[in-house]
Design a protein around this motif. Structure first.
Motif, mmCIF file in Angstrom:
data_model
loop_
_atom_site.group_PDB
_atom_site.id
_atom_site.type_symbol
_atom_site.label_atom_id
_atom_site.label_comp_id
_atom_site.label_asym_id
_atom_site.label_seq_id
_atom_site.Cartn_x
_atom_site.Cartn_y
_atom_site.Cartn_z
ATOM 1 N N THR A 187 5.647 5.331 2.987
ATOM 2 C CA THR A 187 5.829 4.724 1.672
ATOM 3 C C THR A 187 5.261 5.636 0.587
ATOM 4 O OG1 THR A 187 3.752 3.493 1.947
ATOM 5 C CG2 THR A 187 5.792 2.356 2.527
ATOM 6 N N GLY A 188 5.917 5.617 -0.582
ATOM 7 C CA GLY A 188 5.456 6.407 -1.719
ATOM 8 C C GLY A 188 4.404 5.665 -2.518
ATOM 9 N N GLY A 189 4.162 6.141 -3.729
ATOM 10 C CA GLY A 189 3.145 5.536 -4.572
ATOM 11 C C GLY A 189 3.457 4.115 -4.963
ATOM 12 N N ASP A 190 4.734 3.742 -4.916
ATOM 13 C CA ASP A 190 5.130 2.367 -5.255
ATOM 14 C C ASP A 190 5.171 1.457 -4.032
ATOM 15 O OD1 ASP A 190 7.239 3.582 -4.017
ATOM 16 O OD2 ASP A 190 8.742 3.046 -5.525
ATOM 17 N N GLY A 191 4.738 1.973 -2.869
ATOM 18 C CA GLY A 191 4.723 1.161 -1.657
ATOM 19 C C GLY A 191 6.089 0.971 -1.032
ATOM 20 N N SER B 295 0.847 -1.200 0.000
ATOM 21 C CA SER B 295 0.000 0.000 0.000
ATOM 22 C C SER B 295 0.879 1.245 0.000
ATOM 23 C CB SER B 295 -0.921 0.004 1.222
ATOM 24 O OG SER B 295 -0.165 0.010 2.419
ATOM 25 N N SER B 296 0.378 2.303 -0.630
ATOM 26 C CA SER B 296 1.109 3.573 -0.686
ATOM 27 C C SER B 296 0.632 4.499 0.427
ATOM 28 C CB SER B 296 0.902 4.239 -2.049
ATOM 29 O OG SER B 296 -0.472 4.528 -2.255
#
Length: 217
Positions: free
Chosen positions: A141-145, A116-117
């Motif tokens: 965490t960023g958009g890439d998890g 999850s992001s």
């Protein structure tokens, strides 16, 4: 007792033996919640009453941990966790990519990965040598998890080359009990050669001494 692996794959447990200090585990099993199947783990003593237990197959869903062992008097004991456990959805990885020299800052990057992001995690790190250490207290965490952090360790100048230290990096998701760890066994390397400037200075001093001896003769 903490599950270090991720769901759907191999797992490693961090098993801490609490009590008089004389208890030594000899076998650890993961038993599925129904009690019908069990999986044996491979034990590794990492010191301070802690053990890593690696299991190649993890029960699906929740499971209990059953421990068999002996005391210093050779008495046999059996224990089972009172709560159910499950594999973590968090992955914590760290790779050593530089030499650890006494008196110098040793930097170790690590990564927290989840599915999850925008998830927030508290970070805790400790080392068995109790050396000076800094690390981020939280990561998101960023958009890439994925979230990246850095642990920095400093061993004293007089640390003996070959000294081993166990480093533990823990990530816990805020508002959740989901936790995972990275364990690394690190060794301090020998001292580096003197800087070039120092070496040149010593060499010039030796030449000056030699010249002085020749003149005085």
């Amino acid at each position: 007792m903490v599950v270090l692996g991720q769901s759907g794959g191999n797992v490693t447990l961090l098993l801490s033996m609490l009590g008089s200090g004389s208890e030594v585990p000899t076998e650890v099993l993961l038993v599925d919640a129904s009690g019908t199947r069990s999986y044996t783990g491979l034990l590794e003593d990492v010191g301070n009453g802690d053990y890593l237990v690696t299991v190649t197959t993890v029960p699906k869903g929740e499971f209990f941990v059953r421990v068999f062992g002996q005391t210093s008097t050779s008495a046999v004991f059996q224990r089972q966790s009172s709560t159910r456990h499950k594999a973590s959805n968090i992955s914590v990885t760290a790779v050593r990519n530089e030499t650890w020299i006494p008196g110098q800052v040793f930097s170790l990057p690590f990564t927290v990965t989840t599915n999850s992001s925008g998830s927030n995690y508290t970070i805790t790190a400790r080392n068995s040598g109790l050396y000076s250490m800094t690390f981020p207290l939280s990561l998101t965490t960023g958009g890439d998890g994925v979230a990246n952090g850095m642990v920095e360790l400093t061993a004293p100048d007089n640390t003996t080359a070959g000294t081993e230290v166990i480093l533990t990096i823990e990530a816990t998701q805020l508002g959740s009990t989901d936790t995972n760890y990275a364990f690394l066994r690190l060794a301090v390397s020998g001292a580096v050669a003197p800087p070039a400037g120092l070496g040149l200075s010593l060499w010039l001093s030796a030449v000056a001494l030699l010249v002085s001896l020749v003149i005085n003769q």
